[in-house]
Design a protein around this motif. Sequence first.
Motif, short mmCIF file in Angstrom:
data_model
loop_
_atom_site.label_atom_id
_atom_site.label_comp_id
_atom_site.label_asym_id
_atom_site.label_seq_id
_atom_site.Cartn_x
_atom_site.Cartn_y
_atom_site.Cartn_z
N THR A 1 52.62 -40.84 34.62
CA THR A 1 53.37 -40.05 33.64
C THR A 1 53.75 -40.88 32.41
OG1 THR A 1 54.41 -39.02 35.57
CG2 THR A 1 55.38 -38.54 33.40
N THR A 2 53.37 -40.40 31.24
CA THR A 2 53.84 -41.04 30.00
C THR A 2 54.34 -39.95 29.08
OG1 THR A 2 51.56 -41.03 29.24
CG2 THR A 2 52.38 -43.12 30.00
N LEU B 1 48.44 -40.75 32.64
CA LEU B 1 47.34 -41.72 32.53
C LEU B 1 46.75 -42.01 33.91
CD1 LEU B 1 48.83 -44.26 29.93
CD2 LEU B 1 47.36 -42.30 29.50
N GLY B 2 47.27 -41.31 34.92
CA GLY B 2 46.68 -41.41 36.25
C GLY B 2 46.87 -42.75 36.95
N ASP C 1 60.63 -39.68 37.71
CA ASP C 1 60.02 -39.47 36.39
C ASP C 1 60.84 -38.43 35.63
OD1 ASP C 1 58.17 -40.54 38.22
OD2 ASP C 1 56.45 -39.85 37.06
N ALA C 2 61.17 -37.35 36.36
CA ALA C 2 61.93 -36.27 35.73
C ALA C 2 63.34 -36.74 35.36
CB ALA C 2 61.99 -35.06 36.66
N GLY D 1 61.42 -41.78 20.61
CA GLY D 1 61.56 -42.46 21.90
C GLY D 1 60.32 -42.22 22.71
N GLY D 2 60.06 -43.12 23.64
CA GLY D 2 58.88 -42.93 24.48
C GLY D 2 58.94 -43.84 25.68
N GLY D 3 58.11 -43.51 26.65
CA GLY D 3 58.10 -44.35 27.85
C GLY D 3 57.09 -43.83 28.85
N GLY D 4 57.27 -44.27 30.08
CA GLY D 4 56.36 -43.83 31.12
C GLY D 4 56.36 -44.77 32.31
#
Length: 423
Positions: free
Chosen positions: A264-265, A167-168, A141-142, A280-283
């Motif tokens: 993680t988002t 969001l678990g 994720d990192a 930008g975005g993601g997860g």
Amino acid sequence: MTKFLAPKGVSEYFPPRSELFEIVRDRLISPAKRAGYSLIELPVFEDTALFERGVGESTDVVSKEMYTFEDRGGRSITLRPEGTAGAMRSVIENNLDKGQLPVKIFYSGPFFRAERPQAGRYRQFYQVGIEAIGYGDPEIDAEVIWIADSGFKSLSLSKYELQITSLGDEASRASHRVELINFLKKLPLDEESSRRAKVNPLRLFDDKRPEVIEAMQDAPLLINYLNKDSTDHFEKVKKILSQLGISFTINPKMVRGLDYYTGTTFEFIHPMLGSQSGIGGGGRYDGLMSQLGGSDLSGIGFGIGVDRVLMACEAENSIADLVKAMDLFVVPIDEIAKEFSTKLVKDLRELGFACDLAYGNRGLKGGMKAADKSGATFALVVGDDEIKSNSGNLKNMSTGENISSTLTPSALATFLANFVRDL
Ligand code: HAM
């Protein structure tokens, strides 16, 4: 004659701005390559059902914004509104998930959403995206967040912000969902909102209407319902991000526009871009692969809007000096000089230099004007004397200084190499 115009709401790039677009795209890709991600080149259209299933029917993207049409064989086809569903389809179809994990891929290209066009929001836009599939631990994720952050930093952007949330896992979301639905029952929702709430109650956090924002003030937040596994995972992500020197804020009300997210988002926001500030975005999307008929592997990735990042660079004036000038512009002043110069620029281009020459019979004055306009670092006039003596003056276009050189490709190459970056 009819004058043809581009379709409404598309972004297109032509010189000179296209050079900036290219710099932005390439610099966003570069850290992904350095982290072991490989290119995946995907079709721009897929079966409509892939997006319905993958992205989710409660989303604006699927319910309102897809360019869907029937092809000549009667199949329902959709221009890709995003990259993750298609990437998963390809990973499953081509058995990439049966090899070494994680599968690390990147893509870039046009995407299509029938949105109301405005500055920074287009019907055809460009993304650079990455996906890491088959590894569920927080380090990845990192890594994914670092890749995006590193791309922005390489463009000298400094004013953007990173927002993250979790969001678990499924169990955390299920317990929150019960509470959220109970809360929503007490609100006077209109028909459309009720429909959305039934498919995905989290969508209500994303509603832009002031009365809904107000009503959602006290809604239960998913981040307070994370179970131990989800909490531990999120804490670890935050810890690693801090170790990597990446600053972030927690936004527990973040709702991404696509339904596949879990865990993680994140979103990168640039405050100078007005209402279209998401650059930008993601997860994570841990259930997506099995939902699309593949193995039950986890995944995480991002999509970065190249159009918006370019706008951010322009707002911060961060990349104008990265445009690479031509190294040499040759000005031939007669027919013999044209032949000589054509061969000379060909040789220098093959040696890796960016060279151009004045075409047409422009003479000395017109040729030098063209050299000036080209932005080249040096100009070289070629006439009878230069050819006979095999030497000429390289004019440094910014200082006006003239430097004499032999006109062989190797002598010129040695000279230019001292001035040219990125050889
Ligand atoms: P998304 O947030 O829908 O995510 O889009 C990613 C980025 O694309 C946005 O942050 C924005 O910069 C840009 N973008 C989206 N729509 C437009 C538009 N109409 N005009 C201009 N730019 C736009 C995704 O697409 C996910 N597939 C990202 C992802 C990959 N998540 C996991 N893996």
